[in-house]
Design an enzyme around this catalytic site. Structure first.
Site, short mmCIF file in Angstrom:
data_model
loop_
_atom_site.label_atom_id
_atom_site.label_comp_id
_atom_site.label_asym_id
_atom_site.label_seq_id
_atom_site.Cartn_x
_atom_site.Cartn_y
_atom_site.Cartn_z
N ASN A 47 19.68 18.05 -8.88
CA ASN A 47 20.98 18.72 -8.88
C ASN A 47 21.67 18.74 -10.24
O ASN A 47 22.58 19.54 -10.46
CB ASN A 47 21.90 18.07 -7.85
CG ASN A 47 21.40 18.29 -6.44
OD1 ASN A 47 21.15 19.41 -6.04
ND2 ASN A 47 21.23 17.21 -5.69
N SER A 105 19.25 11.78 6.61
CA SER A 105 20.59 12.31 6.86
C SER A 105 20.59 13.84 6.79
O SER A 105 19.92 14.43 5.94
CB SER A 105 21.59 11.76 5.84
OG SER A 105 21.66 10.35 5.93
N SER A 107 22.67 17.65 6.53
CA SER A 107 23.84 18.24 5.86
C SER A 107 25.05 18.19 6.78
O SER A 107 26.18 17.92 6.33
CB SER A 107 23.54 19.69 5.46
OG SER A 107 22.51 19.76 4.52
N GLN A 128 25.22 25.68 -1.53
CA GLN A 128 24.05 24.89 -1.90
C GLN A 128 23.90 24.81 -3.43
O GLN A 128 23.99 25.83 -4.12
CB GLN A 128 22.79 25.51 -1.30
CG GLN A 128 22.82 25.64 0.20
CD GLN A 128 22.85 24.30 0.90
OE1 GLN A 128 22.07 23.40 0.61
NE2 GLN A 128 23.77 24.14 1.84
N ARG A 186 0.19 49.61 11.40
CA ARG A 186 0.75 48.79 10.33
C ARG A 186 1.73 49.63 9.50
O ARG A 186 1.34 50.63 8.90
CB ARG A 186 -0.38 48.27 9.44
CG ARG A 186 0.02 47.20 8.45
CD ARG A 186 -1.20 46.79 7.62
NE ARG A 186 -0.85 45.74 6.68
CZ ARG A 186 -1.01 44.46 6.92
NH1 ARG A 186 -1.49 44.06 8.09
NH2 ARG A 186 -0.68 43.55 6.03
#
Length: 432
Positions: A47, A105, A107, A128, A186
């Site tokens: 981060n 843990s 969010s 984020q 397709r």
């Protein structure tokens, strides 16, 4: 700007609208919350790792601040170094408890803890840290769905055109089958709308959903579609160089990026030199410079950017070197004291420029004022923290080892982006 489609995908009770930008009596408190735990397994301290000269966390904090949509901006962390970076970018810090700092843990658990400790918060915008291509308009448009259009939660998505197939376990004897296509018919890409996938950039929701229902996505629910170029995934080391190239092209660099840098100031000692003095047997003092850096200076000059080399009155070695550099590069050499601003302001005014038209490269505490004021500013990768926090760009390279060349390329890239934006703004999109 390309259009971003939005569709209602869920419904419950309606909520009152809110005028954005600032807190008013009786209105809801809107808080941005960036989760930045220190224990990243894929990339240690991801981060705050430098991405294109800015801590990863800094990219989203800059977008959040410049959106002018929040009453408060927070970083939730369990790590001292992340806390320091958050405060350097003027964010508040929620020091999370050990109970929500584990690998297991979620969010949601961390956000629930934050909400309980901050009862004044009514709308939580979980942005984020790994979304470095987020822009203020993304935040503003998505948040207005809650504050003005009455949605309870909004999350970001990106449109993907990928055919999915069912997974088959080895040894099961089963055969795979298509999940979202007919192999007989397709479709071509242009004949298929694709699918909407969460891109993880943000999850905006109300306090009520988090506290009373334990949900980030619920109630009157809506998505906000972001274009693919703004969707970046950073999970492992191999993602980093790709993200860096993406953010250099599509990232948000702030409000005050100059359209054209006209003048650049560069400290010689520590930027063009690596800070070492070599002593010969005859007593001569020598320093070394890198040809990549002198080439960076020439690149700027070719684009009509005036480069001025700065030396310290107290550093005769750097002064002697700068005299030779002046002959080699054609740059003006200027001696400055402990307050470079005093000597540089007259030069900026004489050229009828503003500081937003100036680039500055420095190395230490005396350069902080100039680093803060310049439209583009940088420090070498080995600069002290006080200078790094003031600069808008931190080079990967260190002083005397290509930092000047790197910053020159950054300046020219921003100039190219600005020219491209000017051209786009001149297009009358209503005519086609």
């Amino acid at each position: 700007m390309a259009s971003r489609k939005r569709r209602l995908v869920g419904d419950s009770s309606e909520q009152d609208g809110l005028q954005p930008s600032c807190k008013k009596p009786g209105k809801r408190h809107v808080a941005a919350l960036i989760l930045a735990r220190g224990g990243s397994k894929g990339i240690p301290l991801k981060n705050i790792k430098m991405l294109a000269g800015v801590p990863l966390l800094g990219w989203v904090l800059r977008a959040a601040v410049d959106s002018n949509m929040f009453d408060s901006i927070w970083v939730s962390t369990d790590h001292d170094d992340i806390e320091k970076v958050a405060k350097a970018w003027n964010a508040k810090v929620h020091r999370r408890s050990p109970e929500v700092s584990k690998d297991s843990s979620t969010s949601l658990e961390t956000i629930q803890e934050f909400v309980k400790l901050n009862p004044e918060v009514d709308v939580i915008c979980n942005i984020q840290a790994t979304a470095p291509c987020l822009h203020p308009y993304h935040v503003k448009e998505a948040l207005e769905m809650i504050t003005q259009q009455g949605f309870d939660s909004v999350f970001s998505v990106v449109r993907r055109h990928q055919f999915r197939w069912q997974e088959v376990k080895k040894g099961s004897g089963e055969f795979t089958k298509p999940l979202n296509l007919d192999p007989v018919n397709r479709p071509r890409r242009q004949d298929w709308d694709g699918e909407l996938c969460e891109n993880g950039s943000f999850y905006f929701t109300t306090r009520d959903l988090i506290v009373n229902q334990g949900l980030l996505q619920g109630g009157k629910l809506c998505y906000y579609e972001m274009l693919p170029e703004y969707s970046v995934d950073i999970d492992v080391d191999i993602d980093w160089p790709v993200a860096e190239q993406r953010v250099l092209r599509y990232g948000y660099f702030g409000r005050d990026i100059p359209e054209v840098v006209r003048l650049m100031f560069c400290k010689v000692s520590g930027c063009l030199t690596e800070g070492r003095i070599f002593l010969s047997l005859s007593g001569e003092e020598m320093v070394s410079i890198n040809t990549r850096d002198t080439m960076g200076i020439r690149m700027l000059q070719e684009e009509e950017v005036e480069v001025v080399l700065l030396t310290s009155i107290e550093d005769p070695v750097a002064q002697a070197l700068a005299d030779k550099l002046a002959k080699r590069t054609g740059c003006k050499v200027l001696q400055v004291g402990m307050e470079p601003m005093d000597a540089l302001n007259p030069m900026v005014e004489q050229r009828k420029l503003n500081w937003k038209d100036v680039a500055y490269m420095g190395t230490d505490k005396p350069d902080v004022k100039c680093l803060n004021l310049a439209g583009l500013s940088a420090v070498p990768g080995d600069a002290p923290v006080v200078a790094i926090n003031a600069a808008k760009y931190t080079c990967h390279s260190i002083g005397g080892k290509g930092a000047m060349r790197e910053f020159a390329e950054h300046i020219l890239l921003q100039k190219q982006k600005a020219k491209s934006q000017i051209s786009q703004d001149r297009i009358d999109r209503s005519s086609f």
